[in-house]
Design a protein around this motif. Sequence first.
Motif, PDB file in Angstrom:
ATOM      1  N   GLU A   1       7.052   6.609  15.581  1.00  0.00           N
ATOM      2  CA  GLU A   1       7.014   7.468  14.452  1.00  0.00           C
ATOM      3  C   GLU A   1       6.357   6.922  13.232  1.00  0.00           C
ATOM      4  O   GLU A   1       6.120   7.943  12.142  1.00  0.00           O
ATOM      5  CB  GLU A   1       8.288   8.185  14.129  1.00  0.00           C
ATOM      6  CG  GLU A   1       8.822   9.196  15.326  1.00  0.00           C
ATOM      7  CD  GLU A   1      10.105   9.817  14.936  1.00  0.00           C
ATOM      8  OE1 GLU A   1      10.238  10.070  13.910  1.00  0.00           O
ATOM      9  OE2 GLU A   1      10.934  10.017  15.887  1.00  0.00           O
ATOM     10  N   ILE A   2       6.298   5.812  13.131  1.00  0.00           N
ATOM     11  CA  ILE A   2       5.753   5.259  11.687  1.00  0.00           C
ATOM     12  C   ILE A   2       4.495   5.849  11.436  1.00  0.00           C
ATOM     13  O   ILE A   2       3.631   5.748  12.329  1.00  0.00           O
ATOM     14  CB  ILE A   2       5.743   3.485  11.753  1.00  0.00           C
ATOM     15  CG1 ILE A   2       7.063   2.885  11.996  1.00  0.00           C
ATOM     16  CG2 ILE A   2       5.139   3.056  10.468  1.00  0.00           C
ATOM     17  CD1 ILE A   2       8.162   2.941  10.517  1.00  0.00           C
ATOM     18  N   MET A   3       4.237   6.025  10.110  1.00  0.00           N
ATOM     19  CA  MET A   3       2.899   6.405   9.879  1.00  0.00           C
ATOM     20  C   MET A   3       1.735   5.696   9.523  1.00  0.00           C
ATOM     21  O   MET A   3       2.166   4.557   8.925  1.00  0.00           O
ATOM     22  CB  MET A   3       3.240   7.418   8.431  1.00  0.00           C
ATOM     23  CG  MET A   3       1.918   8.207   8.063  1.00  0.00           C
ATOM     24  SD  MET A   3       2.083   8.920   6.365  1.00  0.00           S
ATOM     25  CE  MET A   3       1.447   7.691   5.580  1.00  0.00           C
ATOM     26  N   VAL A   4       0.664   5.799  10.134  1.00  0.00           N
ATOM     27  CA  VAL A   4      -0.354   5.095   9.733  1.00  0.00           C
ATOM     28  C   VAL A   4      -1.559   5.944   9.198  1.00  0.00           C
ATOM     29  O   VAL A   4      -1.896   6.950   9.715  1.00  0.00           O
ATOM     30  CB  VAL A   4      -1.112   4.435  11.136  1.00  0.00           C
ATOM     31  CG1 VAL A   4      -2.092   3.251  11.017  1.00  0.00           C
ATOM     32  CG2 VAL A   4       0.034   3.837  12.095  1.00  0.00           C
ATOM     33  N   THR A   5      -2.169   5.557   8.057  1.00  0.00           N
ATOM     34  CA  THR A   5      -2.972   6.319   7.355  1.00  0.00           C
ATOM     35  C   THR A   5      -4.449   6.091   7.923  1.00  0.00           C
ATOM     36  O   THR A   5      -4.579   4.855   8.505  1.00  0.00           O
ATOM     37  CB  THR A   5      -3.256   6.147   5.896  1.00  0.00           C
ATOM     38  OG1 THR A   5      -3.335   4.525   5.660  1.00  0.00           O
ATOM     39  CG2 THR A   5      -1.567   6.207   5.170  1.00  0.00           C
TER      40      THR A   5
ATOM     41  N   GLN B   1      10.391  -4.283   8.108  1.00  0.00           N
ATOM     42  CA  GLN B   1      10.301  -4.354   6.880  1.00  0.00           C
ATOM     43  C   GLN B   1      10.885  -3.267   5.923  1.00  0.00           C
ATOM     44  O   GLN B   1      10.927  -2.975   4.527  1.00  0.00           O
ATOM     45  CB  GLN B   1       8.738  -4.379   6.395  1.00  0.00           C
ATOM     46  CG  GLN B   1       8.128  -5.449   6.913  1.00  0.00           C
ATOM     47  CD  GLN B   1       8.352  -6.948   6.313  1.00  0.00           C
ATOM     48  OE1 GLN B   1       8.684  -7.098   5.008  1.00  0.00           O
ATOM     49  NE2 GLN B   1       8.695  -7.826   7.234  1.00  0.00           N
ATOM     50  N   GLY B   2      11.428  -2.199   6.742  1.00  0.00           N
ATOM     51  CA  GLY B   2      12.189  -1.002   6.164  1.00  0.00           C
ATOM     52  C   GLY B   2      11.127  -0.039   5.490  1.00  0.00           C
ATOM     53  O   GLY B   2      11.337   0.611   4.534  1.00  0.00           O
ATOM     54  N   ARG B   3       9.944   0.093   6.055  1.00  0.00           N
ATOM     55  CA  ARG B   3       9.056   1.012   5.630  1.00  0.00           C
ATOM     56  C   ARG B   3       8.924   2.156   6.655  1.00  0.00           C
ATOM     57  O   ARG B   3       9.068   1.926   7.626  1.00  0.00           O
ATOM     58  CB  ARG B   3       7.728   0.365   5.259  1.00  0.00           C
ATOM     59  CG  ARG B   3       7.642  -0.134   3.947  1.00  0.00           C
ATOM     60  CD  ARG B   3       6.060  -0.978   3.718  1.00  0.00           C
ATOM     61  NE  ARG B   3       6.076  -2.163   4.152  1.00  0.00           N
ATOM     62  CZ  ARG B   3       5.211  -2.458   4.999  1.00  0.00           C
ATOM     63  NH1 ARG B   3       4.601  -1.641   5.642  1.00  0.00           N
ATOM     64  NH2 ARG B   3       5.145  -3.949   5.568  1.00  0.00           N
ATOM     65  N   TYR B   4       8.082   3.166   6.169  1.00  0.00           N
ATOM     66  CA  TYR B   4       7.852   4.348   6.880  1.00  0.00           C
ATOM     67  C   TYR B   4       6.411   4.115   7.076  1.00  0.00           C
ATOM     68  O   TYR B   4       5.904   5.013   7.770  1.00  0.00           O
ATOM     69  CB  TYR B   4       8.314   5.555   6.313  1.00  0.00           C
ATOM     70  CG  TYR B   4       9.650   5.509   5.878  1.00  0.00           C
ATOM     71  CD1 TYR B   4      10.782   5.826   6.396  1.00  0.00           C
ATOM     72  CD2 TYR B   4       9.943   5.557   4.523  1.00  0.00           C
ATOM     73  CE1 TYR B   4      12.155   5.672   6.176  1.00  0.00           C
ATOM     74  CE2 TYR B   4      11.196   5.280   3.789  1.00  0.00           C
ATOM     75  CZ  TYR B   4      12.330   5.708   4.927  1.00  0.00           C
ATOM     76  OH  TYR B   4      13.547   5.688   4.325  1.00  0.00           O
ATOM     77  N   HIS B   5       5.550   3.444   6.689  1.00  0.00           N
ATOM     78  CA  HIS B   5       4.184   3.324   6.932  1.00  0.00           C
ATOM     79  C   HIS B   5       3.830   2.095   7.140  1.00  0.00           C
ATOM     80  O   HIS B   5       4.277   1.136   6.918  1.00  0.00           O
ATOM     81  CB  HIS B   5       3.616   3.967   5.862  1.00  0.00           C
ATOM     82  CG  HIS B   5       3.578   3.167   4.513  1.00  0.00           C
ATOM     83  ND1 HIS B   5       4.604   3.069   3.697  1.00  0.00           N
ATOM     84  CD2 HIS B   5       2.461   2.212   4.028  1.00  0.00           C
ATOM     85  CE1 HIS B   5       4.405   2.208   2.642  1.00  0.00           C
ATOM     86  NE2 HIS B   5       3.224   1.491   2.960  1.00  0.00           N
TER      87      HIS B   5
ATOM     88  N   HIS C   1       2.185  14.617   7.690  1.00  0.00           N
ATOM     89  CA  HIS C   1       3.032  13.600   8.666  1.00  0.00           C
ATOM     90  C   HIS C   1       4.529  13.895   8.561  1.00  0.00           C
ATOM     91  O   HIS C   1       4.862  14.476   7.515  1.00  0.00           O
ATOM     92  CB  HIS C   1       2.789  12.097   8.336  1.00  0.00           C
ATOM     93  CG  HIS C   1       3.160  11.183   9.590  1.00  0.00           C
ATOM     94  ND1 HIS C   1       4.500  10.590   9.602  1.00  0.00           N
ATOM     95  CD2 HIS C   1       2.499  10.797  10.556  1.00  0.00           C
ATOM     96  CE1 HIS C   1       4.479   9.964  10.366  1.00  0.00           C
ATOM     97  NE2 HIS C   1       3.321  10.008  11.117  1.00  0.00           N
TER      98      HIS C   1
ATOM     99  N   ASN D   1       0.839  -1.247   0.049  1.00  0.00           N
ATOM    100  CA  ASN D   1       0.047   0.067   0.042  1.00  0.00           C
ATOM    101  C   ASN D   1       0.925   1.316   0.060  1.00  0.00           C
ATOM    102  O   ASN D   1       0.335   2.283   0.436  1.00  0.00           O
ATOM    103  CB  ASN D   1      -1.069   0.151   1.336  1.00  0.00           C
ATOM    104  CG  ASN D   1      -1.652  -1.294   1.487  1.00  0.00           C
ATOM    105  OD1 ASN D   1      -1.247  -2.141   2.358  1.00  0.00           O
ATOM    106  ND2 ASN D   1      -2.658  -1.639   0.772  1.00  0.00           N
TER     107      ASN D   1
ATOM    108  N   SER E   1       1.187  -1.056   6.526  1.00  0.00           N
ATOM    109  CA  SER E   1       0.267  -1.331   5.300  1.00  0.00           C
ATOM    110  C   SER E   1      -0.523  -2.512   5.668  1.00  0.00           C
ATOM    111  O   SER E   1      -0.653  -2.821   7.105  1.00  0.00           O
ATOM    112  CB  SER E   1       1.563  -2.144   4.272  1.00  0.00           C
ATOM    113  OG  SER E   1       1.646  -3.394   4.941  1.00  0.00           O
ATOM    114  N   MET E   2      -1.490  -2.770   4.564  1.00  0.00           N
ATOM    115  CA  MET E   2      -2.677  -3.696   5.060  1.00  0.00           C
ATOM    116  C   MET E   2      -2.055  -5.039   5.733  1.00  0.00           C
ATOM    117  O   MET E   2      -2.486  -5.798   6.464  1.00  0.00           O
ATOM    118  CB  MET E   2      -3.528  -3.863   3.898  1.00  0.00           C
ATOM    119  CG  MET E   2      -4.771  -4.727   4.069  1.00  0.00           C
ATOM    120  SD  MET E   2      -5.929  -3.855   4.702  1.00  0.00           S
ATOM    121  CE  MET E   2      -6.545  -3.055   3.460  1.00  0.00           C
TER     122      MET E   2
ATOM    123  N   MET F   1      -6.015   2.712   7.239  1.00  0.00           N
ATOM    124  CA  MET F   1      -5.451   1.526   7.952  1.00  0.00           C
ATOM    125  C   MET F   1      -5.686   1.618   9.393  1.00  0.00           C
ATOM    126  O   MET F   1      -6.315   0.426   9.907  1.00  0.00           O
ATOM    127  CB  MET F   1      -3.901   1.615   8.086  1.00  0.00           C
ATOM    128  CG  MET F   1      -3.319   1.322   6.736  1.00  0.00           C
ATOM    129  SD  MET F   1      -3.458  -0.020   6.057  1.00  0.00           S
ATOM    130  CE  MET F   1      -3.878   0.574   4.442  1.00  0.00           C
TER     131      MET F   1
END
Lengths: 494, 333
Positions: B225-229, B281-285, A105, A92, B287-288, B232
Amino acid sequence: METQQFLQLLRQMRKKLWVNQLWYYIQLLLVYAGVFALCIVSIAALVVIPYWERILWVGCASIFIGVVILIYRRRATLKDSALAYDRFVDDNRVTAAYSSLHSGHALSSLVVHDALKKMIRAHTEVLKYRKKKIKPSFLLSSGILILLSLLIFTQWDDSFQEANRIEKEKEIIADSNKRITEQAKKKENASIKEKLLRENEELEKVTEATKRYDEIIKKVKELELQKKSIEKQNEKLQEAKKKIAVVENVDKALQEKNSDKFQRAFNQMSKEQRDQLLMALKSQDIDSLEELSELMKESNSVDEQLDQLAKLQDELQNEAEFLKNAIGKSDTTGSDSLAQNSGKATSNQANSKSQANKDPSSSANGNQPGNSNSNSPGQGGNENGAGTGNGSSPEAGNGAGKGQGSREMLSVPEEIEGQNHIERDTGQLGEGEQGERFESTGPVQKGTLRPYEEVYQDYYSSYRKSSDRSMIPKDLEKIVQSYFSEIDPGELVE
Amino acid sequence: MNIEDKEQQFKRAFLKITEVKEEVQRFIVGQEEIVEGVLWSVLAGGHTLLEGLPGLGKTMLVRTLADVMDLSFSRIQFTPDLMPTDITGTMVMKQSRDDQHPFVFHPGPLFHHLVLADEINRSTPKTQSALLEAMAENTVTVVGETMTLEKPFFVLATQNPIDLEGTYPLPEAQVDRFMCKILVSYPTKAELKQIIQRTTGTDDIVLEKKLNQAELLSIQDLVKEIMVTDEMIDFAIDLIDATHPKSERTTERIKQYVDFGSGPRGLQNVILMAKARALTQGRYHVSMGDLKKVAPLVLRHRMILNFEGEAMSVGTDELILEMIDYVQKGESR
């Protein structure tokens, strides 16, 4: 910069989505239209629905508008594009990046950067991707629906034709209403204008073209009757005037058109003169001076009234002709009923014509000839009985045909009541002209020829007897009287 | 801090976590999902309940993790006669030459970064409660005196699902304190072979310390700090809502077999653990996929089956997977 590039890629995807959506909704539109068409055609096949085609087209147009609104409302947004892009990018990333643009953000730019990297990598795959635009299930079902609609339309023809007939009839009536109203508006005479509009108001209640035609014919006859009644009264007055002219000093009184002055003049007469005058009046069925003065009053406006009636009659007669032509052209109604009326119409038309000729101020529209001729002989006249007045339809020939044929002789039908005494001279006809023999004073037998006057007298006396026995509604009475005056041999001679 | 530095910080954290994972798996054979689960829980700052048969390497896993992360480790074997003070520590009289004998606090095994509460259901509720206070508040109260535990503090408790006689199952409220419940499964044949080769030979595996206490705390901060939309968050909320049998937007089987669903703490833990997974997983957000992955771990001990569910031996994991599928298809909306 990265954000712009990111949005640019999303816009490209959005265009692709729009094209796909458009294809999808066009096919959906076909299915909806097919379903609607099938519903309308099925219902119209079972129940006669006038203007069903109009309903069909309006419905299809509404569905089209609805689908256009649907397309507009559900048009792909950038968010949809992000979702679509996510099929080519893991986790996503694109939707998260798109959301981060609005959320502000702290990691937003990192998320967009990350997503953009993956999107560029997947871009060639995205460009290659072609979604199947044609949906066979949609096309197939819409095709089947349209075929079914056509099948029903062709198989249940009667309902559709009936609906078509009703539509035409409604149009004819609407045209007729419009015509009468327009004619009324053109009239300068307020009285005629008012009468014409009033007549139209009554006619508007009639929803069938043939009935409307009948109604107009009826009104024409009523007007004719009114005219005759006025004329008769006028004649009566003239006759009375002649009779009382023998009385001395009455000339002066008669010259007074004002009834009060006439009364004063009458008072100045001697008793003998008065008795003489009253006797003379009685001989003309005028019982009193009041009645005489009433007649005199009315006689003042006779010409005007006759003129008005003639004009009104002309208008209605013209309208009847228009209506008859329209019905004939539209081929909507059965010609029988129209044909039966046709003869009467022509007869009235002739009367109207004579009146119009008498009255130079009238527009003489009554000169229009009856536009339909019968191929069959009428049953009324036995000599030149080519009665006018069957409809223009090919099935013409059923009219009563008492039009312009000679009425000197009438044949009493042989088999009107079942068992009858029938006499017939058989054998081969020789050379020479065919002849007929009759005796007016002899016993009446069915199938024999009798003089018209005799038949009329019998007929009239039967009417008088029956009208004495039972009350007839006033409208009807007028019509019957009109009818008898029409077929009166004395009138015909005139 | 500018965004480039932040990016570098995230990258470093990702590398460190990867190294930790690789180092643990150098010693622990297989059990990749279990290792990951425990790691996510530690990064998210939550406590973990490990459930599995004896001898599956639960204690070894925790010990290895402590070694690799350079955290102090203690192991408490819970027994019915274990008293609260045995784990919290107690006040003892200190001998002194000046005839004064003050009471001083003698810290118990809880005063470590990583505490392994072995067979937690074997001790009495009183002792369990003492542990749970430490888990919830990061404090210990002894003789009216409250002492704060040093950060990071993790409890990894184990439960034995068999031989339940004479045990004190944890009440629902206490189970809820654990961020996740990880089921330790039996190793495969290949894994068993590897285990034998590694543990019965003469080779001694020396573990390297890949992380220290400060780095771990820093990574824990990054996780937050990881972003959650919003999408999500909505999905996570739908998941939590769907665990309730009275919800209109849940599966028929949940309505039939579940007595109670998850509370708000479950939602918090789902999001936190998903964030931790995103970082690994090396992400900033988030995911599903993160949510779907962590949901069974976080929710399985929060969904209480009813009598019918228990009698029918309905698997909670099975219900959760069904539910995720249901929510994802948008049937809940």
